[in-house]
Design an enzyme around this catalytic site. Structure first.
Site, PDB file in Angstrom:
ATOM      1  N   HIS A 193      16.057  16.028  18.221  1.00  5.22           N
ATOM      2  CA  HIS A 193      17.416  16.445  18.590  1.00  5.22           C
ATOM      3  C   HIS A 193      18.233  15.250  19.066  1.00  5.22           C
ATOM      4  O   HIS A 193      17.740  14.139  19.230  1.00  5.22           O
ATOM      5  CB  HIS A 193      17.393  17.569  19.639  1.00  5.22           C
ATOM      6  CG  HIS A 193      17.093  17.127  21.039  1.00  5.22           C
ATOM      7  ND1 HIS A 193      17.331  17.913  22.140  1.00  5.22           N
ATOM      8  CD2 HIS A 193      16.587  15.965  21.529  1.00  5.22           C
ATOM      9  CE1 HIS A 193      16.982  17.263  23.231  1.00  5.22           C
ATOM     10  NE2 HIS A 193      16.526  16.089  22.897  1.00  5.22           N
ATOM     11  N   CYS A 206      18.724  10.880  25.477  1.00  4.12           N
ATOM     12  CA  CYS A 206      18.844  12.018  24.544  1.00  4.12           C
ATOM     13  C   CYS A 206      20.135  11.944  23.731  1.00  4.12           C
ATOM     14  O   CYS A 206      20.329  12.730  22.810  1.00  4.12           O
ATOM     15  CB  CYS A 206      18.758  13.349  25.294  1.00  4.12           C
ATOM     16  SG  CYS A 206      17.054  13.845  25.670  1.00  4.12           S
ATOM     17  N   HIS A 231      15.752  11.695  18.337  1.00  2.30           N
ATOM     18  CA  HIS A 231      14.417  11.402  18.880  1.00  2.30           C
ATOM     19  C   HIS A 231      13.682  12.731  18.981  1.00  2.30           C
ATOM     20  O   HIS A 231      14.306  13.792  18.921  1.00  2.30           O
ATOM     21  CB  HIS A 231      14.513  10.747  20.267  1.00  2.30           C
ATOM     22  CG  HIS A 231      15.181  11.650  21.248  1.00  2.30           C
ATOM     23  ND1 HIS A 231      16.536  11.759  21.334  1.00  2.30           N
ATOM     24  CD2 HIS A 231      14.661  12.533  22.132  1.00  2.30           C
ATOM     25  CE1 HIS A 231      16.841  12.664  22.243  1.00  2.30           C
ATOM     26  NE2 HIS A 231      15.732  13.165  22.739  1.00  2.30           N
ATOM     27  N   HIS A 261      10.691  15.560  20.602  1.00  3.41           N
ATOM     28  CA  HIS A 261       9.961  16.057  21.769  1.00  3.41           C
ATOM     29  C   HIS A 261       8.798  16.912  21.293  1.00  3.41           C
ATOM     30  O   HIS A 261       8.887  17.553  20.243  1.00  3.41           O
ATOM     31  CB  HIS A 261      10.856  16.919  22.659  1.00  3.41           C
ATOM     32  CG  HIS A 261      11.912  16.161  23.379  1.00  3.41           C
ATOM     33  ND1 HIS A 261      11.652  15.407  24.502  1.00  3.41           N
ATOM     34  CD2 HIS A 261      13.240  16.022  23.134  1.00  3.41           C
ATOM     35  CE1 HIS A 261      12.771  14.855  24.926  1.00  3.41           C
ATOM     36  NE2 HIS A 261      13.762  15.197  24.118  1.00  3.41           N
ATOM     37  N   ASP A 319       9.343  23.763  13.756  1.00  2.00           N
ATOM     38  CA  ASP A 319       8.357  22.682  13.793  1.00  2.00           C
ATOM     39  C   ASP A 319       8.683  21.608  12.758  1.00  2.00           C
ATOM     40  O   ASP A 319       8.922  21.915  11.579  1.00  2.00           O
ATOM     41  CB  ASP A 319       6.949  23.235  13.570  1.00  2.00           C
ATOM     42  CG  ASP A 319       5.868  22.198  13.858  1.00  2.00           C
ATOM     43  OD1 ASP A 319       6.060  21.377  14.787  1.00  2.00           O
ATOM     44  OD2 ASP A 319       4.846  22.201  13.147  1.00  2.00           O
ATOM     45  N   HIS A 320       8.689  20.356  13.202  1.00  2.00           N
ATOM     46  CA  HIS A 320       9.010  19.202  12.354  1.00  2.00           C
ATOM     47  C   HIS A 320      10.417  19.265  11.753  1.00  2.00           C
ATOM     48  O   HIS A 320      10.663  18.749  10.661  1.00  2.00           O
ATOM     49  CB  HIS A 320       7.952  18.994  11.253  1.00  2.00           C
ATOM     50  CG  HIS A 320       6.663  18.463  11.796  1.00  2.00           C
ATOM     51  ND1 HIS A 320       5.820  19.209  12.556  1.00  2.00           N
ATOM     52  CD2 HIS A 320       6.109  17.241  11.720  1.00  2.00           C
ATOM     53  CE1 HIS A 320       4.777  18.484  12.914  1.00  2.00           C
ATOM     54  NE2 HIS A 320       4.931  17.266  12.427  1.00  2.00           N
ATOM     55  N   GLU A 370      10.117  20.806  27.659  1.00  2.00           N
ATOM     56  CA  GLU A 370      10.552  19.689  26.808  1.00  2.00           C
ATOM     57  C   GLU A 370       9.679  18.471  27.087  1.00  2.00           C
ATOM     58  O   GLU A 370       9.453  17.636  26.207  1.00  2.00           O
ATOM     59  CB  GLU A 370      12.019  19.365  27.056  1.00  2.00           C
ATOM     60  CG  GLU A 370      12.608  18.400  26.043  1.00  2.00           C
ATOM     61  CD  GLU A 370      14.073  18.126  26.289  1.00  2.00           C
ATOM     62  OE1 GLU A 370      14.903  18.719  25.595  1.00  2.00           O
ATOM     63  OE2 GLU A 370      14.382  17.324  27.192  1.00  2.00           O
TER      64      GLU A 370
HETATM   65 NI    NI Z   1      15.750  14.660  24.198  1.00  2.00          NI
END
Ligand code: NI
Length: 135
Positions: free
Chosen positions: A15, A34, A40, A42, A80-81, A125
């Site tokens: 995100h 972020c 990037h 998580h 996911d991914h 997160e």
């Molecule tokens: Ni982040």
């Protein structure tokens, strides 16, 4: 007899948090790393709590293999991914913060589970930070 069952799940996703009306400096100040323009990832951990009445015939609150399948379809297969900003229309105009992701997951699961269950969603997160909805 009222009781709660819990199911955990996991997914990885990317995100970026930013406000297009702000300067890069202001975005960095508010959202920190972020706000990185190149995104990037998580490692999200999810905990779903389902509360309600035990069925006297089965002895179950909810069949856990059904709950597992609903979480797989609505959360893992969807996120996911993936990249929240680019792959999820819900986040076109909304920041994919833990808070907003948690509310979305709650809404997606609620639609599948039905009104006889009370649903609470926790989303980690990082190993130290999590949100819970409803509060
Ligand atoms: Ni982040």
């Amino acid at each position: 007899m009222r009781i709660a069952v819990f199911r955990k799940a996991h997914f990885n996703a990317a995100h970026r948090l930013y406000n297009a009306d702000w300067t890069p400096e202001k975005n960095l100040e508010v959202f920190g790393p972020c706000s990185n323009p190149n995104y990037h990832g998580h490692n999200y951990e999810l905990e779903v709590k389902v509360a309600g009445e035990v069925d006297p015939v089965t002895g179950f609150l909810i069949d856990l293999k059904i709950l597992k399948q609903i979480i797989k379809e609505e959360v893992e297969d969807r996120f996911d991914h993936k990249n929240f900003n680019l792959d999820t229309p819900y986040f076109k105009e909304k920041n994919p913060t833990s808070e907003n992701i948690c509310v979305l997951i709650h809404d997606l699961l609620s639609k599948r589970l039905g009104s006889e269950f009370e649903l609470t969603v926790r989303l980690w997160e990082t190993p130290r930070n999590y949100v819970e909805y409803p509060a």
